[in-house]
Design a protein around this motif. Structure first.
Motif, PDB file in Angstrom:
ATOM      1  N   LEU A   1       0.842  -1.308  -0.112  1.00  0.00           N
ATOM      2  CA  LEU A   1      -0.107  -0.056   0.110  1.00  0.00           C
ATOM      3  C   LEU A   1       1.097   1.456   0.128  1.00  0.00           C
ATOM      4  O   LEU A   1       0.516   2.366  -0.680  1.00  0.00           O
ATOM      5  N   GLY A   2       1.967   1.123   0.723  1.00  0.00           N
ATOM      6  CA  GLY A   2       2.664   2.541   0.855  1.00  0.00           C
ATOM      7  C   GLY A   2       3.550   2.715  -0.495  1.00  0.00           C
ATOM      8  O   GLY A   2       4.086   3.443  -0.793  1.00  0.00           O
ATOM      9  N   GLY A   3       3.788   1.327  -1.132  1.00  0.00           N
ATOM     10  CA  GLY A   3       4.378   1.553  -2.496  1.00  0.00           C
ATOM     11  C   GLY A   3       3.540   2.125  -3.618  1.00  0.00           C
ATOM     12  O   GLY A   3       3.843   2.012  -4.923  1.00  0.00           O
ATOM     13  N   GLY A   4       2.310   2.266  -3.317  1.00  0.00           N
ATOM     14  CA  GLY A   4       1.316   2.855  -4.432  1.00  0.00           C
ATOM     15  C   GLY A   4       0.143   1.801  -4.987  1.00  0.00           C
ATOM     16  O   GLY A   4      -0.522   2.083  -5.838  1.00  0.00           O
ATOM     17  N   ALA A   5       0.258   0.763  -4.332  1.00  0.00           N
ATOM     18  CA  ALA A   5      -0.855  -0.405  -4.753  1.00  0.00           C
ATOM     19  C   ALA A   5      -2.473   0.297  -4.449  1.00  0.00           C
ATOM     20  O   ALA A   5      -2.397   0.766  -3.088  1.00  0.00           O
TER      21      ALA A   5
END
Length: 210
Positions: free
Chosen positions: A53-57
């Motif tokens: 989620l933090g990586g943009g998912a």
């Protein structure tokens, strides 16, 4: 999320099929080869989800195989996973324990590692899970096979509040062992449908083509 023993290779076929649809698929590696405390495994799952989620998912779906489904349920409750996942799909998960774990603990006392002890029917961890309702979110589907000789009884995979699907109830001719759940074409197609863009629905006999 792999099952007891942490064998990630068993999920490679399913992960490849998911990637073929254009989605990212991450097989989470558990410490201690998946035999340590399931609560700790839930924290590892939480870290993996937070990284995604933090990586943009834009969203995360969790697929748990065998004991990996119990890990997913623990995560949904103890790490606010219910607010992080869009959907959870589990395959042959012993929510109410497995007799094989009880046999291992009784046959060689002390030789049953923490995860094995926690999967003994009636363990304190499973009792806590049984006492609490399944989170209203995310939407949940539990797939399992009546041919299961590892998770016994196979009905241990029933989960109140989830879309509960014994494969043979819709595909009576299918013979699927516990170990075949992550690779069986029919199961794979049901999983892909379940994590697709449409609403999560109970599969029907039309999904048996595989």
């Amino acid at each position: 999320v792999p099952g007891y023993g942490g064998q990630t290779a068993s999920l490679s076929v399913l992960a490849t099929r998911i990637r073929d649809t254009g989605r990212q698929a991450i097989v989470v590696r558990m410490p201690g080869n998946g035999t340590g405390a399931l609560n700790a495994d839930a924290s590892v799952l939480n870290d993996a989800v937070n990284r995604a989620l933090g990586g943009g998912a834009p969203s995360v779906d969790v697929i748990g195989y065998s004991a990996g489904g119990v890990v997913a349920l623990l995560w949904a409750r103890q790490d606010d996973g219910a607010a992080k996942a869009r959907r959870v799909i589990t395959l042959g998960s012993p929510y109410h324990g497995a007799k094989i774990a009880a046999g291992a603990e009784g046959f060689v006392p002390g030789a049953c590692p923490p995860a094995c002890q926690q999967l003994v029917p009636g363990s304190s961890l499973l009792a806590e899970l049984d006492a609490a309702p399944v989170p209203a979110r995310p939407r949940w589907m539990s797939l399992w096979t009546t041919d299961d000789k590892v998770v016994t009884p196979p009905e241990s995979a029933r989960l109140a509040g989830a879309i509960d699907v014994p494969i043979q109830s819709i595909c009576p001719g299918e013979r699927i062992s516990h170990g075949q759940l992550p690779t069986n074409p029919v199961v794979t197609e049901i999983v892909l449908q379940a994590i697709g863009p449409g609403p999560l629905r109970a599969p029907t006999s039309a999904d048996c083509a595989g």
